[in-house]
Enzyme design. Sequence first.
Site, PDB file in Angstrom:
ATOM      1  N   SER A 149       0.869  -1.183   0.000  1.00 15.81           N
ATOM      2  CA  SER A 149       0.000   0.000   0.000  1.00 15.81           C
ATOM      3  C   SER A 149       0.896   1.220   0.000  1.00 15.81           C
ATOM      4  O   SER A 149       2.087   1.133   0.348  1.00 15.81           O
ATOM      5  CB  SER A 149      -0.879  -0.011   1.260  1.00 15.81           C
ATOM      6  OG  SER A 149      -1.516   1.227   1.462  1.00 15.81           O
ATOM      7  N   TYR A 162      -2.137  -1.016  10.392  1.00 17.01           N
ATOM      8  CA  TYR A 162      -2.107  -1.198   8.940  1.00 17.01           C
ATOM      9  C   TYR A 162      -0.768  -0.712   8.375  1.00 17.01           C
ATOM     10  O   TYR A 162      -0.134  -1.400   7.566  1.00 17.01           O
ATOM     11  CB  TYR A 162      -3.263  -0.417   8.327  1.00 17.01           C
ATOM     12  CG  TYR A 162      -3.449  -0.629   6.841  1.00 17.01           C
ATOM     13  CD1 TYR A 162      -4.014  -1.797   6.356  1.00 17.01           C
ATOM     14  CD2 TYR A 162      -3.078   0.351   5.916  1.00 17.01           C
ATOM     15  CE1 TYR A 162      -4.208  -1.994   4.990  1.00 17.01           C
ATOM     16  CE2 TYR A 162      -3.265   0.171   4.562  1.00 17.01           C
ATOM     17  CZ  TYR A 162      -3.832  -1.009   4.106  1.00 17.01           C
ATOM     18  OH  TYR A 162      -4.014  -1.203   2.753  1.00 17.01           O
ATOM     19  N   LYS A 166       2.077  -2.949   6.188  1.00 20.72           N
ATOM     20  CA  LYS A 166       2.388  -2.620   4.805  1.00 20.72           C
ATOM     21  C   LYS A 166       3.848  -2.194   4.624  1.00 20.72           C
ATOM     22  O   LYS A 166       4.452  -2.467   3.584  1.00 20.72           O
ATOM     23  CB  LYS A 166       1.419  -1.552   4.301  1.00 20.72           C
ATOM     24  CG  LYS A 166      -0.030  -2.039   4.228  1.00 20.72           C
ATOM     25  CD  LYS A 166      -0.163  -3.310   3.390  1.00 20.72           C
ATOM     26  CE  LYS A 166      -1.604  -3.738   3.225  1.00 20.72           C
ATOM     27  NZ  LYS A 166      -1.752  -4.943   2.359  1.00 20.72           N
TER      28      LYS A 166
END
Length: 299
Positions: A149, A162, A166
């Site tokens: 991401s 998150y 990533k």
Amino acid sequence: MIEHFHGATAVITGAGSGLGLACAREAAERGMNLVLADVQADALQAAATELRAAGCTVLAQTVDVADAQAMERFAAQVQQHCGAPQLVLNNAGVGAGGLIWENSLQDWQWVLGVNLWGVIHGVRLFTPMMLAAAQADPAWRGHIVNTASMAGLLNAPNLGAYNVTKHAVVSLSETLYQDLALVSTQVGASVLCPYFVPTAIDRSERNRPQDGAAPLSRSQQVNQAMVSKAVASGKVSAEDVARQVFAAVASGQFYIFSHPQLLAGVRQRLEDVLAARNPSDPFADKPALGVQLRGALKG
């Protein structure tokens, strides 16, 4: 790098929706045989039915990519039915945010399990069989794409768990690229770094194991609402990104960016690192958003 897709086999995790399904459709258009995996059985079967109706050969397996033994069984099935896949898209992922100290142990285990361990399992299980196929046939070509991401290159606030996963996927993928270069010219790697693309990632809780899951904290609710709005308003479609992925695989391109304009923020972050200065204000160019977030968190 893969020059010829027709007749080759693609393994795609998270294939029941979003980027995974878009990549499966793109692979089908290019004449590939498909091995699809997803934890959501109904979405996976709908995808498999659609693609079989389009004339594609499909093997679909309900798999939790965070489960090491389940992934080992899945890889063995792929080897048995298809041999070494030419293309592996370690794509399955979930979205989760909130103030980083408010993430529970269960939050961390879930997000790390899917976003990071899912990629680790895909790499550790499929890379050896791909290298073996390459060694047996000088004309064989393979490629691995890991979905990270832009959150793997930036550190947006209220998105800590998150971000961590990533960043790890970007690091894993860069290392994979370098390690493959040491031993083979026939198997390559790429990392996909999308931004807000209209998918179902903002509804990841639908597939979350419920054992021990606590109600969302205020900061997690705020994150979910803001991410849902951003995802819904995304102008780059999953189909656009899928086409980028296959173009990158065909050309051997490592970094795949759905929104290259965000690289200015990556440059700013790296300049902060090189100058050993404190991280720049992430809301410098959009102060109203910063005011909104701070207000929502203070409530």
